[in-house]
Scaffold this motif. Structure first.
Motif, short mmCIF file in Angstrom:
data_model
loop_
_atom_site.label_atom_id
_atom_site.label_comp_id
_atom_site.label_asym_id
_atom_site.label_seq_id
_atom_site.Cartn_x
_atom_site.Cartn_y
_atom_site.Cartn_z
N VAL A 18 1.15 -1.29 0.30
CA VAL A 18 -0.17 0.18 0.22
C VAL A 18 0.72 1.10 0.19
N LEU A 19 1.66 0.79 0.93
CA LEU A 19 2.77 2.50 0.99
C LEU A 19 3.69 2.48 -0.18
N GLU A 20 3.99 1.28 -1.13
CA GLU A 20 4.31 1.97 -2.36
C GLU A 20 3.01 2.76 -3.52
N GLU A 21 2.11 1.72 -3.35
CA GLU A 21 0.59 1.56 -4.30
C GLU A 21 0.77 3.83 -3.64
N CYS A 22 1.25 3.74 -2.97
CA CYS A 22 0.09 5.50 -2.26
C CYS A 22 1.52 6.58 -2.35
N GLY A 23 2.64 6.15 -3.20
CA GLY A 23 4.04 6.56 -3.17
C GLY A 23 4.55 7.27 -2.30
N VAL A 70 -6.26 -1.34 9.70
CA VAL A 70 -6.92 -0.52 10.22
C VAL A 70 -5.86 0.64 9.36
N ILE A 71 -4.53 0.11 9.43
CA ILE A 71 -3.26 0.31 8.76
C ILE A 71 -3.61 1.41 7.31
N CYS A 72 -3.89 -0.16 6.23
CA CYS A 72 -4.29 0.05 5.03
C CYS A 72 -5.31 1.26 4.72
N GLU A 73 -6.69 1.05 5.57
CA GLU A 73 -7.21 1.82 4.92
C GLU A 73 -6.33 3.44 5.45
N TYR A 74 -6.07 4.01 6.77
CA TYR A 74 -5.64 4.83 7.04
C TYR A 74 -4.66 5.50 6.56
N LEU A 75 -3.93 5.10 5.33
CA LEU A 75 -2.77 5.11 4.08
C LEU A 75 -3.53 5.60 2.79
N ILE A 76 -4.33 4.76 3.14
CA ILE A 76 -5.41 4.91 1.68
C ILE A 76 -6.05 6.25 1.65
N GLY A 77 -6.74 6.34 2.56
CA GLY A 77 -6.87 7.99 3.27
C GLY A 77 -6.64 9.01 3.40
N LEU A 78 -5.20 9.03 3.70
CA LEU A 78 -4.33 9.73 4.12
C LEU A 78 -3.87 10.42 2.90
N SER A 79 -3.58 8.83 1.90
CA SER A 79 -2.71 9.55 0.18
C SER A 79 -3.80 9.45 -0.69
N GLY A 80 -5.13 9.78 -0.47
CA GLY A 80 -6.23 9.67 -1.54
C GLY A 80 -6.44 8.52 -2.30
N THR A 82 -8.28 6.12 -3.48
CA THR A 82 -9.48 5.84 -3.21
C THR A 82 -9.58 4.25 -3.95
N ASP A 83 -9.06 4.35 -4.99
CA ASP A 83 -9.14 3.54 -6.00
C ASP A 83 -8.62 1.99 -5.40
N LEU A 84 -7.27 2.57 -4.37
CA LEU A 84 -7.81 0.98 -3.82
C LEU A 84 -8.59 0.28 -2.62
N LEU A 85 -9.09 0.78 -2.31
CA LEU A 85 -10.39 1.14 -1.73
C LEU A 85 -11.53 1.92 -2.10
N PRO A 86 -12.35 1.75 -2.95
CA PRO A 86 -13.39 2.21 -3.77
C PRO A 86 -14.46 2.14 -2.53
N THR A 87 -14.85 3.42 -2.60
CA THR A 87 -16.19 4.04 -1.98
C THR A 87 -17.16 3.35 -2.84
N GLU A 88 -17.78 3.51 -3.95
CA GLU A 88 -18.33 2.47 -4.09
C GLU A 88 -18.87 1.06 -3.20
N PRO A 89 -20.21 1.07 -2.76
CA PRO A 89 -20.50 0.25 -2.03
C PRO A 89 -19.81 -1.39 -2.10
N THR A 90 -20.66 -1.41 -3.98
CA THR A 90 -20.57 -2.87 -4.03
C THR A 90 -18.97 -3.38 -4.11
N SER A 91 -18.62 -2.20 -4.82
CA SER A 91 -16.94 -2.90 -5.42
C SER A 91 -16.32 -2.31 -3.83
N ARG A 92 -16.09 -1.53 -3.22
CA ARG A 92 -15.77 -1.73 -1.76
C ARG A 92 -15.61 -2.95 -0.67
N ILE A 93 -17.46 -3.29 -0.91
CA ILE A 93 -17.50 -5.30 -0.22
C ILE A 93 -16.73 -6.44 -0.88
#
Length: 224
Positions: A18-23, A70-80, A82-93
């Motif tokens: 996740v860190l690598e993907e988020c730069g 928890v760490i991954c969700e934090y990093l994804i949110g911090l970096s923006g 959201t392609d790694l964890l979509p907000t759209e419900p079906t894709s996110r689940i």
């Protein structure tokens, strides 16, 4: 930020991808921390995580975050990213479900190895249960390998590649790739992704005296 880290932990690898993907890798100081399930807790880890497990992320504002989900969700949110964890419900689940399956498989592989390490004292019922659950989880992933391939890369894929990486690292001769060709093909392709390749598990040989490093006996055979 600081990260309690080990080069052979599959859950640390998940955070590292996740860190690598988020730069964000250059924003984190890695603290090499040894955590072994069947050994006294590492006091340096306990300071930041009362569970004595890694990874642990210490944020710039002093929060201590665990576990990898928890760490991954934090990093994804911090970096923006959201392609790694979509907000759209079906894709996110979809991604959260794959993460739950893969993280659970990783836990089983780690605990299975620990139980095998007890030698003659290992409980055969527990060993059989771990093997049955491993086969069942891999069968689901094989059945969904086409969907993994078709879905945009995200947290579910990251967790899955880390579970399969642990399988390859500790159970490399079990024959799963021949038995599960769809999953094996997807794994071969995703393993070439830069974030995945650069975070490959490395056995640094660190651990308590007497720790078991031999791969458990496990041969993947299909039925029917």
């Amino acid at each position: 930020m600081k990260l309690h880290w080990s080069p052979r932990s599959p859950f640390v690898r998940k955070v590292s991808i996740v860190l690598e993907e988020c730069g964000m890798m250059d924003q984190v100081e890695r603290l090499h921390s040894v955590a072994v399930f069947a050994a006294p807790p590492n006091p340096e880890i306990l300071t930041d995580n009362p569970l004595g497990k890694i990874p642990v992320l210490i944020t710039d504002d002093g929060q201590t975050l665990f576990d990898s989900r928890v760490i991954c969700e934090y990093l994804i949110g911090l970096s923006g990213h959201t392609d790694l964890l979509p907000t759209e419900p079906t894709s996110r689940i979809k991604h959260l479900r794959w993460q739950a399956l893969a993280d659970g498989l990783t836990d089983i592989l780690l605990l299975w190895r620990t139980e095998r390490g007890r030698g003659a004292h290992a409980d055969p019922v527990i060993l059989n249960a771990f093997e049955t659950k491993t086969r069942a989880a891999l069968a689901v992933l094989e059945n969904e390998s086409a969907e993994l391939k078709q879905t945009n890369f995200g947290l579910g894929h990251i967790a899955t590649v880390c579970a399969l990486g642990q399988l390859e690292f500790r159970y490399g001769d079990c024959g799963w790739k021949a038995a599960l060709p769809g999953l094996a093909a997807w794994y071969a392709t995703v393993s070439t992704r830069p974030s995945v390749a650069v975070t490959a598990i490395v056995d640094d040989g660190e651990g308590p005296a007497g720790s078991v490093d031999a791969s458990p006996s496990f041969t993947y055979r299909t039925t029917g």
